[in-house]
Design an enzyme around this catalytic site. Structure first.
Site, PDB file in Angstrom:
ATOM      1  N   SER A 193       0.836  -1.209   0.000  1.00  0.00           N
ATOM      2  CA  SER A 193       0.000   0.000   0.000  1.00  0.00           C
ATOM      3  C   SER A 193       0.861   1.245   0.000  1.00  0.00           C
ATOM      4  O   SER A 193       1.980   1.248   0.534  1.00  0.00           O
ATOM      5  CB  SER A 193      -0.866  -0.036   1.257  1.00  0.00           C
ATOM      6  OG  SER A 193      -1.447   1.216   1.497  1.00  0.00           O
ATOM      7  N   TYR A 218      -1.981  -1.555  11.127  1.00  0.00           N
ATOM      8  CA  TYR A 218      -2.259  -2.017   9.756  1.00  0.00           C
ATOM      9  C   TYR A 218      -1.116  -1.615   8.820  1.00  0.00           C
ATOM     10  O   TYR A 218      -0.564  -2.446   8.096  1.00  0.00           O
ATOM     11  CB  TYR A 218      -3.593  -1.417   9.256  1.00  0.00           C
ATOM     12  CG  TYR A 218      -3.701  -1.402   7.747  1.00  0.00           C
ATOM     13  CD1 TYR A 218      -3.983  -2.562   7.040  1.00  0.00           C
ATOM     14  CD2 TYR A 218      -3.483  -0.221   7.026  1.00  0.00           C
ATOM     15  CE1 TYR A 218      -4.046  -2.542   5.654  1.00  0.00           C
ATOM     16  CE2 TYR A 218      -3.547  -0.196   5.646  1.00  0.00           C
ATOM     17  CZ  TYR A 218      -3.828  -1.358   4.956  1.00  0.00           C
ATOM     18  OH  TYR A 218      -3.878  -1.344   3.595  1.00  0.00           O
ATOM     19  N   LYS A 222       2.032  -3.856   6.612  1.00  0.00           N
ATOM     20  CA  LYS A 222       2.437  -3.775   5.200  1.00  0.00           C
ATOM     21  C   LYS A 222       3.949  -3.608   5.107  1.00  0.00           C
ATOM     22  O   LYS A 222       4.625  -4.253   4.292  1.00  0.00           O
ATOM     23  CB  LYS A 222       1.725  -2.610   4.500  1.00  0.00           C
ATOM     24  CG  LYS A 222       0.221  -2.796   4.365  1.00  0.00           C
ATOM     25  CD  LYS A 222      -0.144  -3.944   3.429  1.00  0.00           C
ATOM     26  CE  LYS A 222      -1.615  -4.235   3.396  1.00  0.00           C
ATOM     27  NZ  LYS A 222      -1.978  -5.495   2.756  1.00  0.00           N
TER      28      LYS A 222
HETATM   29  N1  UFG Z   1     -12.870  10.561   3.985  1.00  0.00           N
HETATM   30  C1  UFG Z   1     -13.865  11.469   4.300  1.00  0.00           C
HETATM   31  N2  UFG Z   1     -15.032  10.983   4.792  1.00  0.00           N
HETATM   32  C2  UFG Z   1     -15.262   9.652   5.004  1.00  0.00           C
HETATM   33  C3  UFG Z   1     -14.234   8.724   4.671  1.00  0.00           C
HETATM   34  C4  UFG Z   1     -13.049   9.223   4.173  1.00  0.00           C
HETATM   35  O1  UFG Z   1     -13.698  12.670   4.127  1.00  0.00           O
HETATM   36  O2  UFG Z   1     -16.340   9.294   5.477  1.00  0.00           O
HETATM   37  C5  UFG Z   1     -11.613  11.055   3.406  1.00  0.00           C
HETATM   38  C6  UFG Z   1     -10.402  10.717   4.236  1.00  0.00           C
HETATM   39  O3  UFG Z   1     -10.180  11.709   5.209  1.00  0.00           O
HETATM   40  C7  UFG Z   1      -9.317  10.678   3.157  1.00  0.00           C
HETATM   41  C8  UFG Z   1     -10.044  10.204   1.904  1.00  0.00           C
HETATM   42  O4  UFG Z   1     -11.418  10.418   2.162  1.00  0.00           O
HETATM   43  O5  UFG Z   1      -8.862  11.963   2.923  1.00  0.00           O
HETATM   44  C9  UFG Z   1      -9.827   8.737   1.617  1.00  0.00           C
HETATM   45  O6  UFG Z   1     -10.098   7.989   2.790  1.00  0.00           O
HETATM   46  P1  UFG Z   1     -10.233   6.405   2.795  1.00  0.00           P
HETATM   47  O7  UFG Z   1     -10.587   5.988   4.194  1.00  0.00           O
HETATM   48  O8  UFG Z   1     -11.148   5.977   1.714  1.00  0.00           O
HETATM   49  O9  UFG Z   1      -8.778   5.858   2.397  1.00  0.00           O
HETATM   50  P2  UFG Z   1      -7.339   6.244   3.022  1.00  0.00           P
HETATM   51  O10 UFG Z   1      -6.689   7.166   2.092  1.00  0.00           O
HETATM   52  O11 UFG Z   1      -7.480   6.606   4.443  1.00  0.00           O
HETATM   53  O12 UFG Z   1      -6.560   4.862   2.901  1.00  0.00           O
HETATM   54  C10 UFG Z   1      -6.616   3.872   3.898  1.00  0.00           C
HETATM   55  C11 UFG Z   1      -5.243   3.241   4.047  1.00  0.00           C
HETATM   56  C12 UFG Z   1      -4.859   2.468   2.814  1.00  0.00           C
HETATM   57  C13 UFG Z   1      -5.888   1.468   2.541  1.00  0.00           C
HETATM   58  C14 UFG Z   1      -7.195   2.167   2.383  1.00  0.00           C
HETATM   59  C15 UFG Z   1      -8.281   1.183   2.135  1.00  0.00           C
HETATM   60  O13 UFG Z   1      -4.282   4.235   4.283  1.00  0.00           O
HETATM   61  O14 UFG Z   1      -3.641   1.806   3.008  1.00  0.00           O
HETATM   62  O15 UFG Z   1      -7.525   2.912   3.574  1.00  0.00           O
HETATM   63  O16 UFG Z   1      -8.498   0.381   3.212  1.00  0.00           O
HETATM   64  F1  UFG Z   1      -5.577   0.781   1.418  1.00  0.00           F
END
Ligand code: UFG
Length: 410
Positions: A193, A218, A222
């Protein structure tokens, strides 16, 4: 007789022979390229001995499978795993799925078959179960490559249950690495990741960027798993590996027969967003608009899951065809394009015509401000590119959500 029926059922379950009851079904299979020839017989008739019966099955298997390489897909009924199984089958691989169904449903196997026309073999086994995995490799001789998706992946949960995360994610990989040489498996593709980069100092981030201290157990699994693979290969184990560092996979198969199905309240952006658009959730919360980005919300590199799945097929071909430059290679798998949360919401509304109810709330603990890939190494070296537009990707996510409603699942 009982023994013959067992063999018969086993081969049907593995998709090696087809069970048909009338001529029309046979014609249909031949016309659709699902069968190349058939021998009609009744397995319940006792005139056919087990030996003859197995020889017939083997002939059919050889005829249909040719020299298809066999790949074992750990976590193959999960979100990215299921899309990858379809792409592997489309490229001529024979697939054995191993999944404990802890975060997926058994009917995913049916949906894969509906899409590709080929039923993958399925074994409900936990990759933590060393003897169970040993038995799977023994049952399917000739497995050449593994793709290891089977892992826990909720960042927040990993902070609450670190030991569960370390056990699930580390022990399952160790089991596979120990079993590979014993069963002559040549290569493994590991689902890593972009989380290993933390907040990169330079964007877009390349594979040469330093690994930052992990923000969660988590993320740490990785990083440690990448190290475990490197150390194992360095110790002389006769295996090859490709570490694919995924950015943010989203969307669903264009048929809407497979997609992401999170348990409970989604933690990730897209499932929360589509569930809000559907009215299942009241409002999407945008976590922070005071980041140092053009519109203040976080930036990510959202990659279409089918594009991501195709990268695995190319990586598998690369290992099995001896095309690697090193025994362990690393590739960023992203689009090279960063989108903010607010841009993504606008893109969703424009692509689907559906208005989204959302509000800005405070930052989410542990979020990286901005990260997107420099995918040029994967583009040039693998000849792979994520080329599906964000609009098409978001439409596929919405179509999947509509499908879940139609099916009464959600
Ligand atoms: N976000 C929101 N509202 C939400 C959910 C997310 O604004 O309800 C924002 C987060 O703050 C972030 C973006 O959307 O800026 C993406 O968030 P995600 O939770 O979808 O994904 P992340 O970038 O946090 O990624 C994480 C881990 C990865 C993993 C991924 C999927 O860092 O390694 O989740 O599980 F692969």
């Amino acid at each position: 007789m009982e023994e013959k029926m067992q063999v018969y059922e086993e081969l049907v379950a593995r998709g090696l022979i087809a069970q048909v009851t009338n001529e029309e079904e046979i014609r249909d299979m031949v016309n659709n390229g699902k069968a190349t020839f058939y021998i009609g017989f009744d397995p319940t008739a006792d005139s056919l001995h087990v030996g003859h019966f197995m020889a017939l099955c083997l002939m059919k298997r050889l005829q249909e499978a040719g020299n298809k390489p066999i790949a074992l897909i750990g976590g193959g009924t999960g979100y990215i795993g299921s899309h990858t199984v379809v792409e592997l089958q489309n490229s001529g691989y024979e697939v054995v799925i191993v999944d404990n169904l802890s975060n997926s449903r058994a009917d995913v196997v049916d949906h894969i078959e509906q899409i590709s026309g080929i039923r993958p073999a399925f074994e409900k086994v936990d990759c933590l179960d060393f003897e169970g995995m040993d038995a799977v490799f023994a049952k399917y001789p000739g497995i050449k490559g593994i793709i290891h998706f089977a892992a826990s992946k909720a960042v927040g949960e990993s902070v609450q249950k670190p030991l569960m995360y370390y056990r699930n994610n580390l022990v399952s990989l160790i089991n596979l690495l120990e079993l590979m040489p014993k069963h002559g498996v040549e290569g493994i593709i590991f689902s890593s990741s972009c989380t290993v980069y933390g907040q990169p100092d330079h964007l877009p981030v390349t594979e040469a960027a330093p690994i930052k201290k992990a923000e969660s157990p988590y993320g740490n699994t990785k990083q440690i798993n990448e190290e475990i693979i490197r150390d194992t290969v360095a110790s002389g184990s006769p295996i090859h590996a490709i570490l694919l560092r995924y950015f943010n996979p989203i969307g669903a198969h264009p048929t809407a027969l497979i997609g992401e199905l999170p348990n409970g309240v989604p933690q990730n952006l897209i499932p929360y967003l589509t569930q809000t658009a559907m009215g299942i959730r009241e409002k999407l919360s945008v976590f922070g608009d005071d980041y140092n980005t053009p519109d203040g919300s976080c930036i990510r590199d959202y990659i279409y899951v089918v594009d991501l799945a195709k990268a695995h097929v190319i990586a598998m071909d690369r290992i099995l065809n001896g095309k690697q430059k090193d025994k362990v290679e690393v590739f960023n798998i992203g689009t090279g394009r960063g989108l903010s949360v607010l841009e993504l919401i606008n893109a969703f509304e424009a692509a689907t015509g559906v208005k989204l109810n959302y509000q800005i709330v405070g930052r989410r603990a542990g979020d990286i401000e901005q990260v997107w890939a420099d995918p040029s190494y994967a583009n040039n070296e693998l000849g792979w590119k994520a080329d599906t537009s964000i609009e098409e990707t978001l439409r596929s996510a919405w179509k999947w959500q509509l499908h879940l409603r139609e099916e009464g699942i959600m």
